[in-house]
Scaffold this active site. Sequence first.
Site, short mmCIF file in Angstrom:
data_model
loop_
_atom_site.label_atom_id
_atom_site.label_comp_id
_atom_site.label_asym_id
_atom_site.label_seq_id
_atom_site.Cartn_x
_atom_site.Cartn_y
_atom_site.Cartn_z
CG ASN A 98 -1.61 1.09 1.70
OD1 ASN A 98 -2.37 1.84 1.16
ND2 ASN A 98 -0.87 1.88 2.77
CE1 TYR A 164 -0.61 7.85 -6.81
CE2 TYR A 164 -2.52 7.48 -8.35
CZ TYR A 164 -1.91 7.32 -7.07
OH TYR A 164 -2.69 7.00 -6.00
CE LYS A 168 -1.05 3.76 -6.71
NZ LYS A 168 -0.79 3.08 -5.63
CB ILE A 197 -9.18 7.72 -0.08
CG1 ILE A 197 -9.58 6.69 -1.12
CG2 ILE A 197 -9.60 7.47 1.32
CD1 ILE A 197 -11.07 6.53 -1.32
CB THR A 199 -5.34 9.68 2.82
OG1 THR A 199 -4.71 10.07 1.67
CG2 THR A 199 -6.37 8.61 2.62
N1 LIG Z 1 -5.67 9.21 -1.05
C1 LIG Z 1 -6.15 8.75 -2.48
O1 LIG Z 1 -7.06 9.36 -3.03
C2 LIG Z 1 -5.61 7.44 -3.19
C3 LIG Z 1 -6.39 7.00 -4.14
C4 LIG Z 1 -6.18 5.80 -4.85
C5 LIG Z 1 -5.03 5.00 -4.21
N2 LIG Z 1 -4.43 5.45 -3.31
C6 LIG Z 1 -3.12 4.68 -2.94
O2 LIG Z 1 -3.44 4.16 -1.61
C7 LIG Z 1 -2.18 4.14 -0.93
C8 LIG Z 1 -1.94 4.88 0.39
O3 LIG Z 1 -2.31 6.21 0.25
P1 LIG Z 1 -2.72 7.15 1.38
O4 LIG Z 1 -3.76 8.05 0.77
O5 LIG Z 1 -3.16 6.35 2.51
O6 LIG Z 1 -1.23 8.04 1.57
P2 LIG Z 1 -0.59 8.33 2.87
O7 LIG Z 1 0.45 9.39 2.37
O8 LIG Z 1 -1.88 8.72 4.01
O9 LIG Z 1 0.13 7.02 3.22
C9 LIG Z 1 1.19 6.56 2.59
C10 LIG Z 1 2.05 5.86 3.52
O10 LIG Z 1 3.08 5.42 2.52
C11 LIG Z 1 4.27 5.58 3.36
N3 LIG Z 1 5.36 5.61 2.43
C12 LIG Z 1 5.54 6.29 1.23
N4 LIG Z 1 6.68 5.94 0.54
C13 LIG Z 1 7.26 4.91 1.06
C14 LIG Z 1 8.29 4.25 0.94
N5 LIG Z 1 9.14 4.40 -0.14
N6 LIG Z 1 8.47 3.15 1.72
C15 LIG Z 1 7.62 2.82 2.75
N7 LIG Z 1 6.72 3.54 3.10
C16 LIG Z 1 6.28 4.58 2.27
C17 LIG Z 1 4.13 6.93 3.67
O11 LIG Z 1 5.16 7.17 4.96
C18 LIG Z 1 2.87 6.91 4.63
O12 LIG Z 1 2.76 6.44 5.70
C19 LIG Z 1 -1.03 4.49 -1.96
O13 LIG Z 1 -0.57 3.45 -2.84
C20 LIG Z 1 -1.79 5.48 -2.96
O14 LIG Z 1 -1.28 5.55 -4.04
C21 LIG Z 1 -4.75 6.51 -2.42
#
Ligand SMILES: NC(=O)c1ccc[n+]([C@@H]2O[C@H](COP(=O)([O-])OP(=O)(O)OC[C@H]3O[C@@H](n4cnc5c(N)ncnc54)[C@H](O)[C@@H]3O)[C@@H](O)[C@H]2O)c1
Length: 257
Positions: A98, A164, A168, A197, A199
């Site tokens: 994730n 991105y 994905k 989402i 976040t």
């Molecule tokens: N938020 C959105 O709108 C959304 C939509 C679709 C997909 N996603 C995907 O969901 C996943 C989680 O996203 P989120 O929104 O919870 O983001 P977030 O920024 O809240 O959490 C991401 C976490 O990943 C960690 N991270 C980043 N790079 C890293 C690395 N190289 N090694 C280890 N940890 C690392 C960060 O420290 C953070 O704790 C991501 O893959 C993101 O692409 C998010």
Amino acid sequence: MSTPLTPADQEFAGRTALITGGASGIGLALAHRLAAGGASVVVADYDEANAREAVAELESAGAKAAAVAMDVTDPASVEAGVRFAVDTFGALHLAVNNAGIGGPSNPTGEYAIEDWNRVVATNLSGVFHSMRYELPAIVAAGGGAVVNMSSILGTNGFAGSPAYVAAKHGVVGLTKTAALEYAAQNVRVNAVGPGFIDTPLLRNTDGQDRDHLISLHPAGRLGKAEEVAELAAFLLSDRASFIHGSYHLVDGGYSAS
Ligand SMILES: NC(=O)c1ccc[n+]([C@@H]2O[C@H](COP(=O)([O-])OP(=O)(O)OC[C@H]3O[C@@H](n4cnc5c(N)ncnc54)[C@H](O)[C@@H]3O)[C@@H](O)[C@H]2O)c1
């Protein structure tokens, strides 16, 4: 039909789950969801302070949890993190890949090479590195399940986000391939495609107009981390026992039109 397909209170009891990027947002919500279902949870994140804070919260809620510093762009760090999970809790059964970053918003013809490399290294190679070490550990445990965090941008384009979107899309292909390879060894591998989402990732990404993003979702709002966690938890559970190699949306209708 003997297998119950309704959620059991402690359906993850006796299982260890590793969540990359588990210290924030979707990963953190999932850590709480799996812990509530009885899993021992390893929060793997390169933000070690946040990972430790997440584990303290989980433990105060009565869960078994451990934090490990892991950078998914670095295979050696991932290998060590997976070994830590096995050494700490005895085996690895569940993994959620994730960890991810947004990257800047720029058109493809102007996208900085270093930004491309950073986003692809985290969001695509990071998922490969993770499965590279998780899958043998899960097989050694007798089987389990993996969820890879893709996005609605795993099938749709999005102007300004070439790295991105490409990463994905790649996660979806990687998921299907690993699912074919490991189904016979009792490992299910699936991908989740969230809409936008609410976040820290979204709040910290440049150039994203929140009202515009909301308007892209027929549901009229952004999603919640817990809503994504619920789908991922289902896919990790035995209730999803015949679901292999597929990509599941949780997007407020974004992709329906
Ligand atoms: N938020 C959105 O709108 C959304 C939509 C679709 C997909 N996603 C995907 O969901 C996943 C989680 O996203 P989120 O929104 O919870 O983001 P977030 O920024 O809240 O959490 C991401 C976490 O990943 C960690 N991270 C980043 N790079 C890293 C690395 N190289 N090694 C280890 N940890 C690392 C960060 O420290 C953070 O704790 C991501 O893959 C993101 O692409 C998010």
